[in-house]
Structure formats: C-alpha cells, structure tokens
Design an enzyme around this catalytic site. Structure first.
Site, PDB file in Angstrom:
ATOM      1  N   GLU A   1     -23.983  18.633  16.143  1.00 20.57           N
ATOM      2  CA  GLU A   1     -22.544  18.923  16.168  1.00 20.57           C
ATOM      3  C   GLU A   1     -22.171  20.163  16.980  1.00 20.57           C
ATOM      4  OE1 GLU A   1     -23.464  16.869  13.846  1.00 20.57           O
ATOM      5  OE2 GLU A   1     -21.745  15.578  13.490  1.00 20.57           O
TER       6      GLU A   1
ATOM      7  N   TYR B   1     -23.570  23.237  16.853  1.00 21.50           N
ATOM      8  CA  TYR B   1     -23.800  24.541  16.225  1.00 21.50           C
ATOM      9  C   TYR B   1     -25.008  25.238  16.890  1.00 21.50           C
ATOM     10  CZ  TYR B   1     -20.375  23.202  12.706  1.00 21.50           C
ATOM     11  OH  TYR B   1     -19.214  22.832  12.072  1.00 21.50           O
TER      12      TYR B   1
ATOM     13  N   ARG C   1     -31.162  17.853  11.029  1.00 22.90           N
ATOM     14  CA  ARG C   1     -30.062  17.033  11.560  1.00 22.90           C
ATOM     15  C   ARG C   1     -30.039  17.177  13.076  1.00 22.90           C
ATOM     16  NH1 ARG C   1     -23.981  15.942   9.398  1.00 22.90           N
ATOM     17  NH2 ARG C   1     -23.573  14.342  10.937  1.00 22.90           N
TER      18      ARG C   1
ATOM     19  N   HIS D   1     -18.533  19.378  18.146  1.00 23.80           N
ATOM     20  CA  HIS D   1     -17.146  19.511  17.687  1.00 23.80           C
ATOM     21  C   HIS D   1     -16.173  19.714  18.839  1.00 23.80           C
ATOM     22  CE1 HIS D   1     -17.977  19.042  13.570  1.00 23.80           C
ATOM     23  NE2 HIS D   1     -18.535  20.216  13.362  1.00 23.80           N
TER      24      HIS D   1
ATOM     25  N   GLN E   1      -6.839  13.525   6.344  1.00 27.14           N
ATOM     26  CA  GLN E   1      -5.654  14.305   5.992  1.00 27.14           C
ATOM     27  C   GLN E   1      -5.881  15.322   4.883  1.00 27.14           C
ATOM     28  OE1 GLN E   1      -2.821  10.679   6.703  1.00 27.14           O
ATOM     29  NE2 GLN E   1      -1.600  12.327   5.874  1.00 27.14           N
TER      30      GLN E   1
END
Ligand code: NAP
Ligand code: SF4
Length: 672
Positions: A165, A167, A215, A253, A340
């Site tokens: 992601e 990081y 991961r 991201h 949301q």
C-alpha cells in the site's frame, strides 16, 4: 456438507491450526487511539465470537517516526503491553486468534517527523520526509523486532508486517521512492534488504511458535512500480526469512486507481494472488472486494489463494463466518463498499463504523437488548431509516407494523442502486427486507398510513423521507425540466444534451447514470481493468499501463452546475469522491460553479456566470437541487395531540444520507 467446503477447511501452520480460511484484514478503527482498551476488546471480541479464523488489528507503528499522524498509536513502549492484553485476553476467551499489524507509514505520515528512504514528498501527504541515514535504517529493523516482542508479550498470536500500500517498506522497494546509493538502494537486492531483514529479525525475536504474516504489494499501480520478477524474488526471500503467510496488497494509497471502492468488481484482483501462489511454498491470502461467502469460496476453489482476507465485511456483520457456516448466508448483512462510515471516518479522524451496521465500533454503547416491556410500534416509511428502526425494534421484542406507501421497501436506496458502480445497493435492499421479515415486522406495502391508522400504537415512528427540492427556476414554453427522481425511476425521457442543476452526491450520481447508462449490474472484470489501465505485472512494472486509465465515451453531452464558487464535488466521500470526479471528467462532463440560474426554455438553460449571461444548449434540464423533508403526516399527528418520533429525512433533509438515516433508526429503536 457445508456450502463452502474450501472456506471451512482448517489450516495447519505447524504450531497452530486456524479453524477456517477467513482472515479479518487490518482496518484502523480510531479506537486504537482512545485508550479505551475495553471498547477495542469488545469490537474484536464480537468478531472472534462470530467465528473468523484470524483477526489482524489496525496498524501500530514500531516507532514514533512511523506513526500515520502525530497522535496515532504505536507499540514502542513496554507500558503499552497491558492495554493490548485486555484485547488479546478477550479475543482468546471468545475462542479467537488475533495478530497485531506493524505499520510504519514512512512518507505517508501526516507528521513533520516523517522519514523515508529518500526525501521525496508523497502526493497525498503534507510533509517532505527526511531521508533515513544508514544507522537509522538499521534502527528500523530493531524497532520492528522490539515491537514484535511486545506484541508477543501482550498475548497476540502473531504479527502482520505491513509491506504494501505504499508504506515505508514498499517505499524502499521501488525506484519511484528509493533514490539511495548505499546498501539500501540501487540494485533490487539492496532495495528489498530492509523488508527481508525485518522479517528475519522478527522471526529470530519471536521464535518459531508465532505467526508472522508479511503483506506484500502485488500491484503497486504507480509509475516505476515493482516488476513481477521483483515481486516474486521478494516473496521467496520473505519466505526464506521466516514468514508464515503472505497477505497480498493492491495499489499504493497514492495510486489514482480505485482498488476497493464499490465500482471495483468483486474479487477483481484475485488473479494476481493466483499468479504468485505457485511461486512460493507458504500460504497466500487474497484480498480486496471479497464480500460474500460465494466470492470467497470461488477464490479458494479455483486455487487462487489459500485464505481470503476481508476487512469491511466484518464491520457490516460480525457474524459473517458463523452465518455462512450454519447455512444462514442469506442473513449476512452485506458490505456495500461505500467507505462512508469506515474509511471516510478514519480519514476525518473519527471512529470507524459502518453504514449498514451502526453498532460497529460502538459495541459497548449501542446495544440491542431484549425489551422487558413489549409495545406495539407503528413505523411509517420503509426507506433506510424506517426499515432499520422497525427491524431493530422487532428484534428487541416489540410488535412492529411498517407501512410503506409504495410497492417496495428501500426508499432512496432504490435510486442509488440504479447508478453504475453502486450495484451493491441491490443486495442491501433485499437483505434489509429479509431481515425485517425474519424479525417479524408486519410489512404493509402499498399502504399510505394516516392518523387514524396509527391511533392504536403505543409508539409511532415517522420515516416518511424526503421529496426533491424545486428550485423554482422560471421556465418558458418548450422547456424540458425533470427531477432526478423521475430520471432515476426511468419515468422521464432524457435528451442528448443535458444540463444538471445541483452538484451534490445526487448531481454526480445522475451525471454518471446519464453518461454511462445500462452498465451491467455485475461489472465485467476485464473491461474494468482495461478501463483503468491495469495489466498483468509481467507486461508493465506495477501493473500500470500508460498513465492509468483512459477517456470513456459518454453517451450524452452533460454539464453539471452549482451556485457555490467552490470546486464541484467537495461534499462527496473523502475516499471515493476523487473516483467520481475522475470518472466524469474522463467522460467529458463539464463542471461549473459560481453560476446563477435565470430560466429554462426550449433552447436550454440560461445562466449567469462570471462572464455574464450565457445559454447552455440543453434538451433536458435535470434538477438535483437537494431535498425537503416530507412531514405532512408528522404534522397531522402532532396536531392531533400525539408525539411521534421523527427520523431520517423527515426529521432533517439537509445532508441526509443513508448512513445518518440508518444510524438514527437504529439508535431510536434501541431505546424504545
Ligand atoms: P446536496 O448534497 O445537499 O446537494 C444539493 C445541490 O443542489 C448542491 O450542489 C447545491 O449547490 C444545489 N442547490 C441547493 N439548493 C438549491 C437551490 N435552491 N437552487 C439550485 N441549486 C440548489 O443534496 P443531494 O445531492 O440531493 O444529496 C442528498 C444527500 O445524499 C447528501 O447528503 C449527499 O451527500 C447524499 N448522497 C451521497 C452520495 C455519495 O456518493 N456518498 C450519493 C448521493 C447522495 P449550490 O447551493 O451551490 O447551488
Ligand atoms: Fe462496508 Fe460501507 Fe460499512 Fe464501510 S461503511 S464497512 S464500506 S458498508
């Protein structure tokens, strides 16, 4: 035999056996920072009781410089161990297993102390990070190992090392973010040294009887991402360094490609996990847009992965696994991938919850306890607020009658589900109806309730919803002005050239609906991947072809307007609004703020902008100018001396959405 035989096979990891192949993936809830360990424990305990094989916590930083934001949680001090113990003890008492995720944000940190392999600012972070010197890189390894030791001391069953992601560890892997020339940069052997050394040192520290998940980023979806050969090399090195399992991550991201939004087809990335699996000997875990037991089972049955990881579905329904296992899959409350109440909350610094399950993250405070004083309850309106109120009240033991004037339940949700990319709402409406009926709600469809009909009820709940606001723009002869509700219901023919008045959530939805009409309810995965420029990572590093995505042919010529001068789409969801804006821009939809509306006639919409009066040629003008509460019945009841409970849009239409409506319905029903 189970309907999901692959899902319910055990997995022997040598020192421990997982009861099934389902992992609750890491998700930051915001509870980690409250210091209320009881509340975090209760959140996980409900999921453990629900039968998930292994829980992975939200991310905890191994050191202060790795925190996501200045007050984010970490595990660099022994004093934190006691709090974590509360969580692990509770999960174990419920028969569950739990691993702690170690996450170092690197350049994604919202903090002036951010560090990274090189001093290159991320497009999604406010600060340029400081480049770590060689000694500080070594210290990261020691910090990960110490944090893993603390996790073990706190009673966790394992750790997950976050390497995807975008990081810190991911930042070391690619030339995109690693410009170093020392032993930690340059060749791939150097760039992957940090994650591999961390796995090795963590394993050394915790010994053999502890789960270590790594991961790994399979598709970076950013320029200069890892090549497939590099991904495989890293996976094998991490295995050799002592990892127990490989979890898979998709997309940094900062990538401008959706990876978990509702418009992403289910299991859209399982094919990449399938590509990795034969290259390694340890179990691999598939993730991203897996939200039903059927989808999960199919991934395992096809041999694409050894386990599946789901995060948001466990917010929507803590009993997901148990229901699937006991033949009650149709009772699972589906996650609709809206973000949301979960990710949007996290990015706003609020506690993560769930649109379809307001109890998520609020387990200790919002309880649906059986009533000792059963009452008769009349609920009017079977939109999200009324359905939730009726269902929870009935589940608590009240005798509930739900009146709905139309012939179907769902209210505004029935409009949402017609929007391309919001097909998950179909499942939500039918799930709501099944749950209400199962709870014993007496559902009266096609019945318009009035004051007389409601006379005998102990409690009356008004959830009559909203009506589209008419902005009263003068219209001359030949003007074709329609409301969004008629357009989405298919009751109003819409021409080729369209002007949309109002650019809130519904204006954007209507633009998408008119630009891409008739998109299939089960999106075609390959067409979707092609649309976003995602390719086999053997064809292009990071799996990204070109600049990631292409213009899509819109079926109509569309313009979207608002009176405010601010950027259009500011009220859209934090984590999904950019996708909606990008999709419309690629479809050629024009967006303009700072206008006033003069009139509509046969030629189109006459506006005034900064340059003076203008005609926007349009065959159809669609009004998406917000809503007004429908309160006629509520007012009549009040006039007759009753005190009805008023919820959802009938209570307040401003900024109403399904999240607020469902939450309000649930909270009222919990107290009746
Ligand atoms: P909204 O978000 O309040 O937007 C209303 C739009 O109409 C605004 O662009 C406003 O802009 C304009 N407007 C308001 N009064 C007007 C008037 N008198 N004349 C002309 N224009 C006027 O409402 P909505 O789009 O109907 O959405 C309702 C709720 O559902 C919102 O809370 C929304 O967030 C939610 N929703 C969310 C999503 C989602 O994807 N998350 C999707 C659909 C709906 P100006 O005042 O600047 O003209
Ligand atoms: Fe899923 Fe939406 Fe709930 Fe998040 S808020 S868990 S995306 S249903």
């Amino acid at each position: 035999m189970s309907a999901y035989p692959h899902l319910f096979r055990t997995l022997d990891l040598g020192h421990v056996t997982l009861p099934n192949r389902v992992i609750m993936g890491s998700m930051h809830t915001g509870l980690e920072e409250t210091g209320d360990w009881e509340r975090l424990a209760e959140f996980y305990a409900e999921r453990a009781l629900g039968g998930v094989g292994l829980i992975v916590t939200g991310g905890f930083s191994p050191n202060p410089e790795g925190v996501l934001h200045e007050s984010a949680a970490g595990l660099w001090d022994d004093s934190a161990i006691a709090g974590h113990r509360v969580v692990t003890d509770r999960v174990h008492a419920c028969g569950g297993k739990i691993a702690l995720q170690l996450l170092h944000a690197g350049r994604y940190a919202y903090s002036k102390g951010a560090v990274a392999p090189s001093a290159i600012k991320a497009p999604i972070a406010p600060y340029t990070p400081r480049a770590l010197d060689a000694a500080s890189v070594e210290r990261q390894i020691a910090d990960f190992a110490s944090a893993a030791r603390r996790a073990q001391a706190a009673g966790y069953d394992g750790v997950e090392i976050m390497g995807s992601e975008g990081y810190l560890l991911n930042q070391f892997l690619t030339r995109h973010t690693n410009h170093r020339r020392d032993a930690w940069g340059g060749s791939y052997a150097n760039r992957m040294r940090l994650p591999v050394e961390i796995v090795r040192r963590v394993r050394e520290t915790v010994g053999p009887n502890f789960i270590v998940i790594y991961r790994i980023s399979l598709l970076d979806l950013v320029p200069e991402g890892s090549t497939w050969a590099e991904v495989v090399e890293l996976a094998q090195a991490v295995e050799a360094a002592g990892a127990s399992m490989l979890n898979t991550g998709i997309g940094w991201h900062e990538a401008r490609i959706p990876t978990i939004a509702a418009s992403v087809p289910r299991a859209a990335f399982a094919w990449v996990t399938a590509k990795l699996r034969p290259e390694v000997g340890l179990p691999v875990i598939a993730s991203n847009r897996i939200n039903t037991p059927e989808v999960a089972e199919a991934i395992l049955a096809e041999g694409a992965a050894d386990l599946v990881s789901m995060a948001r579905p466990f917010l929507a329904d803590s009993e997901f696994v148990e229901k699937a296992q006991t033949g009650r899959a149709d009772e699972i409350v589906p996650c609709i991938a809206c973000n949301q109440a979960c990710l949007d909350h996290t990015f706003e610094g609020r506690i993560a919850s769930c649109l379809v399950n307001p109890r998520a993250g609020h387990e200790t405070e919002l309880r649906y306890t059986r009533t000792r004083e059963p009452k008769t309850v009349g609920v009017v309106g079977a939109g999200p607020a009324g359905l939730m109120a009726a269902t929870v009240a009935a589940e608590r033991g009240h005798a509930v009658t739900l009146f709905e004037a139309s012939g179907e339940v769902g209210g505004q949700l029935n409009m949402a589900r017609r929007i391309p990319g919001k097909e998950e709402f179909h499942g939500l409406v039918s799930s709501f109806e099944r749950r209400a009926r199962r709870a014993g709600v007496d559902l009266r469809l096609g019945v318009r309730a009035d004051v007389d009909m409601l006379r005998g009820f102990d409690e009356v709940v008004i959830a009559t919803g909203v009506a589209p606001r008419d902005p009263a723009i003068p219209s001359g002869s030949g003007a074709n002005v329609v409301s969004y509700s008629d357009v989405l219901a298919g009751d109003a023919p819409v021409g080729q050239r369209v002007a949309i008045v109002g650019a809130g959530g519904i204006g954007f939805d209507v633009a998408e609906f008119l630009a891409h009409p008739g998109e299939t309810p089960a999106p075609d995965r390959d067409a979707w991947l092609a649309r976003w420029g995602i390719v086999d990572p053997e064809m292009a590093p990071g799996g990204l072809a070109g600049s990631g995505g292409e213009a899509s042919e819109a079926e109509r010529d569309i313009s979207l307007f608002q009176r405010k001068a601010s950027k259009l789409g500011r009220t859209l969801g934090k984590t999904t609004g950019w996708i909606q804006r990008l999709s419309l821009r690629r479809a050629g939809v024009r967006m303009r703020g700072g206008v006033t509306y003069d009139r509509v006639d046969a030629e189109g919409l006459h506006i005034k902008g900064p340059g003076g009066p203008e005609l926007i040629p349009a065959d159809t003008v669609v009004l998406c100018a917000g809503q007004e509460p429908v309160r006629g019945l509520a007012d009549a009841l009040t006039a007759s001396g009753r005190r009805p409970h008023i919820i959802g849009g009938a209570d307040m239409a401003v900024e109403l959405d399904a999240k607020r409506a469902i939450d309000q319905g649930a909270r009222l029903a919990a107290q009746l």
